[in-house]
Scaffold this active site. Sequence first.
Site, mmCIF file in Angstrom:
data_model
loop_
_atom_site.group_PDB
_atom_site.id
_atom_site.type_symbol
_atom_site.label_atom_id
_atom_site.label_comp_id
_atom_site.label_asym_id
_atom_site.label_seq_id
_atom_site.Cartn_x
_atom_site.Cartn_y
_atom_site.Cartn_z
ATOM 1 N N SER A 4 -92.529 -32.195 -6.254
ATOM 2 C CA SER A 4 -91.837 -33.061 -5.300
ATOM 3 C C SER A 4 -91.772 -32.493 -3.890
ATOM 4 C CB SER A 4 -90.416 -33.347 -5.809
ATOM 5 O OG SER A 4 -89.669 -32.160 -5.917
ATOM 6 N N LYS A 55 -80.775 -35.587 -5.406
ATOM 7 C CA LYS A 55 -81.334 -35.108 -4.152
ATOM 8 C C LYS A 55 -80.678 -35.773 -2.944
ATOM 9 C CE LYS A 55 -85.858 -34.050 -6.186
ATOM 10 N NZ LYS A 55 -87.287 -34.413 -6.231
#
Length: 998
Positions: A821, A864
């Site tokens: 990611s 996140k």
Amino acid sequence: MKANTTSMPAHKPTQLPLLTIRRRVLVPGVLLRLQIGRPNSVRLVESIWDSSTRSFKKGALLAVSTVKTESDAASSSSGASAKKAIGDKNNNKDAGAGAEPLEVVDMPGASEDGPTSCYKAGTVARVLQLSKINGKDSSNFQFTLLVEGLSRMSVEEIVRTEPYTVAKIAWKADIGSVNDTEVRALAINVREIAQDLLELQRKRNSPLGKKTKEVIDNLDRASPGRLADLLAANLDASVEEKQHVLAEQELAPRLRRTLELLNRQVEVFRMSDKIQNEVEGKLKNTQREYYLRQQLRAINEELGQMNGKGGAGSEQDEIEALEENLAGIKLPEEPRQVADRELQRLKQMQPSQPEYAVIRSYLELMAELPWGKVSKDNLDIGHARAQLDADHHALERVKNRIIEFLAVRSLKNDMKGPILCLAGPPGVGKTSLGKSVAESLGRQFRRLALGGVRDEAEIRGHRRTYIGALPGNIITTLKKAGTENPVILLDEIDKLGRDVRGDPASALLEVLDPEQNDKFVDHYLNVPYDLSKVLFIATANRLDTIPGPLLDRMEVIELPGYTQAEKHEIAIQHLIPKQMERHGIAKDHIEFTPSAVDKVIDSYTREAGVRSLDREIAALCRHAAVKVAQSRDRRRSHSLSFDEEEGAATAAAETTAAAATKSANPQDEDADGTSTTANAGADDEEEQLLPLLLESDFKMILITPAVVEEVLGPAKYESEIAQRMAIPGVSTGLAWTQVGGEILFIESWLHRGSGRVQLTGRLGETMSESVRAALSFVRGNLHELGLDHLKDCDVDLQTAISKADLHVHFPAGGVPKDGPSAGVAVTASILSALSGRCVRADTACTGEITLRGLVLPVGGIKEKVIAAHRAGLKRVVLPKRNEKDVVEIPDEVRKGLEIVFVDNIVSAMAQLFEPSGKLPVPRWLLEIAEETARVERVKNAREDSSGGNGGGSGGAGGHKDTRIPPSAHNSGDKPGQPTSQWSQVRRDLCGPVLESNL
């Protein structure tokens, strides 16, 4: 059978009457008494019977052979099995004796009750005694015959069968010399083993001892062949084994067979004696223990330590009490049958038996389990909602699920309990939420810790065949709960272990399956138990360590963590009151300002949960407790000094008043007492007012940000975003961890080198590949990424990049990092280092990239984004295909962030970099341009020098200096051009920043 001295007849007939016997073998030199009853055999005996003299014909000879039956083979195999189990001490070449088949002779025309075949090997016998049986006691037998074996023979042919059987025979003599060394050695061994057998018989007091001794007495005088025959005839062997000895003409093999039978018999006796001794020893110990227990019981009764008829502690009374308990519970059919059977076994056992305690413990467990006992659920949805809201802030998804369960439970009474799994970082309230669920439902709550459990028996229990067997933790927890429908919290289910003792996760498959757990079988209990009424709530920090089949059986509810505002509310409503109560601080002793709470959250904690926040608040409460305790000590010391001063003044006043009163009215006895009482009342009033005055002097402790920093020390966490993002080459990424989301800085640095790429920060393989993919995309798409301004320098950009070393570093190098990611953030960091532009300081990004420039979706979006909000960022760049995950983000976080979605790298870079006008050339490119220019000047200078030498070679003594002038090395000019001219061109092409960078 008895041994006898035989004498061979002078004439050896070749045809003799054949007498067949069953289950016995006649060998030479042995006497054998027979009872004759079969018609064929009776007619044979009548042929040698003289009716007038009522005696038999002297010197009559018979051929005696054993009938072949199926039982002979069976007894022979059993003997061979015993021999194999015990072991053969004489493992010689004939150790497999008996393996070869024995020859058999068929008997044609036999009657229905007569034999059909007999062994070919037999014995010629002389009739020694014959008597006829008269009277009713004769049964089916008519004659008793005593015969003596003379010699071996073999039945060659059956001559006739009527009126009795006559056979053609062949006399067989022994083969071998008695003086042969092997024969003599075998004979010695046979005699020694026979003596050992006699000694064992004597110790056992066997009735065969005397008979055997008579045989042994003749052993020293018997020849080797006769020795083998005598022993084989008297040993406990099968018909077939004795028949093998009879069929053997050679002395050595016959002795070996006999030695084999002797050894086996000796080993059987020894093993039998050993077993008998062990059994007798155990019986003696059991009887002794029982006797001592009876004596102890009698002593206790005499001392009066036992009450009632047999004593409350007696085994019989305890069994009766256990039986009453089992009868009073509602056991299902199968457990009831097992309990009754085990109870009957227990009644028939002695307490000293080892299995007595095992069965008793099992029945006690059966009686203690909550069969059919359920607690009544509180189905008031309003009460449940209020209870959950009072205990926990936010966590709406979990609360709604419990409300749904209550709603369905109120409509359907027999609903099975759900299997919930609360997944989230530490400190978000998973365990305490389970307690709140139990309180809102009105059920018992039990916690079962699964972290580090490696043994399957911890879940399913041990089988009762093992010593120290125990039921599994599931059954034990239900026994402690006392109901069939408690709330059981399976804590840390993601930390189950696995080793050679089994897989606990696999054992939980049956427990957590609503379709199977109504008949859960514990290994110790060994009967089905209904777990469908239990509400199981599992907790986990991560889901990837939970096996797939187990995860599939649970309804997962993720708890991503709390926002800053939620933490503030939790601290005010829950954490501060809890810590004040724990530290004995009243509400009027301490007060937290909202800014102080925010200071603790922002500067002293960095977590998804509130566990660290709780510890910091506890530290502030301890600080307040010290202040309160010191204030009370001062108040107590002031109270003591005040009492002493006031006491002295009061005593002086009382003395003066008493003297004046006495002089004025000496006859008034009550004047002094009245005065004293009045003074005492004044003292009590002053003592009541003093604490109020001192209490009013205590000032409430106000916790402000300054006090927080004074007590907790310097701030542990500070925002590094503005400081880090102020220079090119730094970008902000987002990462998912076991404890929630985190921001991740990525730093890139380019400098003159040889084109190497260096990665640091404990990166995994996947993240390293993301860095290489990002670099490859940037190098192949310079124009699309807006790097055209770098072409103004007099150097090829691709060549310059190939000559530059790239160092990509992920700070916090002690923490391992991996995952795809970070691709977008790495690309932004590399592009920032290449271009010299800074990434926006208020923006973070996440997403996986491809070489074609696509941005792929990633996981952990909720965690996140919350981490970005917690860090104070304003914008987040996410993959376009993660747009569906935004609905799970709390509304407060979504309102405080600008979320941008991109589907390719070019769009992502446009969102991460602010638009700007003319940009300066980065330092790394200037260094490479300078190095390229210097190399070019040196090259041209050498070429010019070589050309000058060639043209001036014809002059006498003509020599041109080929050294490069110092100005060509030190200046930035090309040969033949003035320094000022090259500097002016450099300024025009690369901008005014050149001089400052150099």
